[in-house]
Design a protein around this motif. Structure first.
Motif, PDB file in Angstrom:
ATOM      1  N   ILE A  78       0.756  -0.761  -0.036  1.00  0.00           N
ATOM      2  CA  ILE A  78      -0.424  -0.009  -0.028  1.00  0.00           C
ATOM      3  C   ILE A  78       0.786   1.662   0.614  1.00  0.00           C
ATOM      4  N   ALA A  91      -2.118   2.449   5.134  1.00  0.00           N
ATOM      5  CA  ALA A  91      -0.631   1.840   5.543  1.00  0.00           C
ATOM      6  C   ALA A  91      -0.537   1.898   6.898  1.00  0.00           C
ATOM      7  N   THR A 112       4.490  -1.495   4.151  1.00  0.00           N
ATOM      8  CA  THR A 112       4.029  -0.359   3.750  1.00  0.00           C
ATOM      9  C   THR A 112       4.483   0.267   3.464  1.00  0.00           C
TER      10      THR A 112
END
Length: 342
Positions: free
Chosen positions: A109, A119, A130
């Motif tokens: 993400i 995230a 992330t």
């Protein structure tokens, strides 16, 4: 820590705006970026939640949730990269089926601003690594500054290996006019350097597992089920490095937020604090409280090292920071950050 697969030729990037969408005048820039990614060998899947900005979001919450979950559950997808942030990603958090996501392959993400609201939570709740990095809509071919242009190179780092970045030396005081000049990158025009607010007791470096993002949104999540720094610090004996950047909070907002973080015990669970450049203009009244006053008053005596004016946030360029990665940040004549995907 569960790392998604490195991004490389053949990886599939899904685009969905789970916060703010893009307007029609941004279509040429988006098309240019999509073509640029495809020319580098990436597969780009564009979802239905991309356009529009009705009441601050790209689509009704049910539609944004359904599309985000579909991409998260699809193991053909390697990364989810919204065009940029926005305001209301937080409203998705209680609706995301985190239990179902425990059994799927982690996906990147990516982005900053309101993207970090999602995230950072995925790193805290699922232990997925992330990325806090330049937004998708920043990645035009003309974005040649080293931090922006190397974003996807850093995300290609294999598990067990590391990468490093240096302080930029200057930042852009304003964003380019992307509607009229779709191909334009940022133009750094203001000198900048990382600074110690509070130095370590020994040496000139801090270490720990990274987590953080937009201060304006994460302040509401500290020590909730969505952002449990106490649990992270227990699970990772190397400790936690929290990074934050101020998008819109006034100096008095920052002061109140720091008090709230003290009341919640946030600083007891971290090895150090990394602050990005504040994007809020300073007051013109010489007697008014400034951003520096707020962080100096609130952080000088919390017992941990603090660096500020780092390349994080709404005054670009942006470092690529991997939530969950083991990091070492050194600041002497210049600033360097090293991250290991371990």
């Amino acid at each position: 820590m569960k790392y998604p697969n490195p991004l490389r030729q053949g990886s599939t990037i899904a685009v969905t705006a789970f916060s703010s969408g893009i307007a029609k005048e941004h279509q040429p820039r988006f098309d240019l970026i999509k073509q640029h990614l495809e020319s580098q060998g990436f597969n780009v899947v564009v979802g239905g939640c991309l356009y529009g900005q009705l009441k601050h979001v790209s689509a009704p919450i049910e539609q944004r949730l359904e599309e985000l979950m579909a991409f998260l559950l699809d193991d053909e997808i390697d990364a989810i990269y919204p065009p940029w942030g926005g305001e209301l990603a937080m409203e998705l958090l209680p609706l995301i089926d985190f239990a179902k996501l425990e059994h799927v392959r982690p996906k990147w993400i990516l982005g900053f601003s309101d993207i970090s609201t999602i995230a950072a939570v995925f790193t805290s709740k699922l232990r997925w690594a992330t990325g806090h990095c330049s937004n998708l809509m920043d990645l035009v071919p003309e974005a040649t500054d080293p931090l922006t242009s190397n974003t996807l190179n850093h995300l290609a780092t294999p598990l067990g290996e590391s990468f490093s970045q240096r302080a930029s030396g200057s930042y852009a005081s304003q964003w380019p006019d992307i509607a009229n000049y779709p191909a334009s990158g940022i133009s750094p025009d203001t000198s900048s350097n990382w600074k110690w607010l509070v130095k370590p007791e020994s040496g000139l470096a801090v270490e720990g597992r990274l987590i953080g993002g937009c201060w304006d949104t994460l302040l509401h999540l500290f020590e909730t089920e969505y952002l449990d720094l106490a649990a992270l610090s227990r699970d990772y004996p190397e400790g936690v490095l929290l990074y934050l950047e101020n998008a819109e909070m006034s100096p008095t907002d920052v002061s109140r937020t720091l008090l709230s973080m003290k009341f919640k015990g946030v600083f007891k669970h971290i090895n150090g604090l990394l602050l990005g450049r504040s994007a809020v203009p300073e007051p013109t009244d010489e007697e008014a409280l400034t951003y520096y006053d707020a962080i100096q008053n609130g952080l000088a005596n919390i017992g941990i090292p603090v660096i500020y004016d780092m390349d994080i946030g709404h005054l670009p360029p942006n470092l690529t920071l991997i939530n969950g990665a083991l990091a070492r940040v050194k600041l002497d004549e210049t600033g360097t950050i090293w991250q290991a995907l371990s």
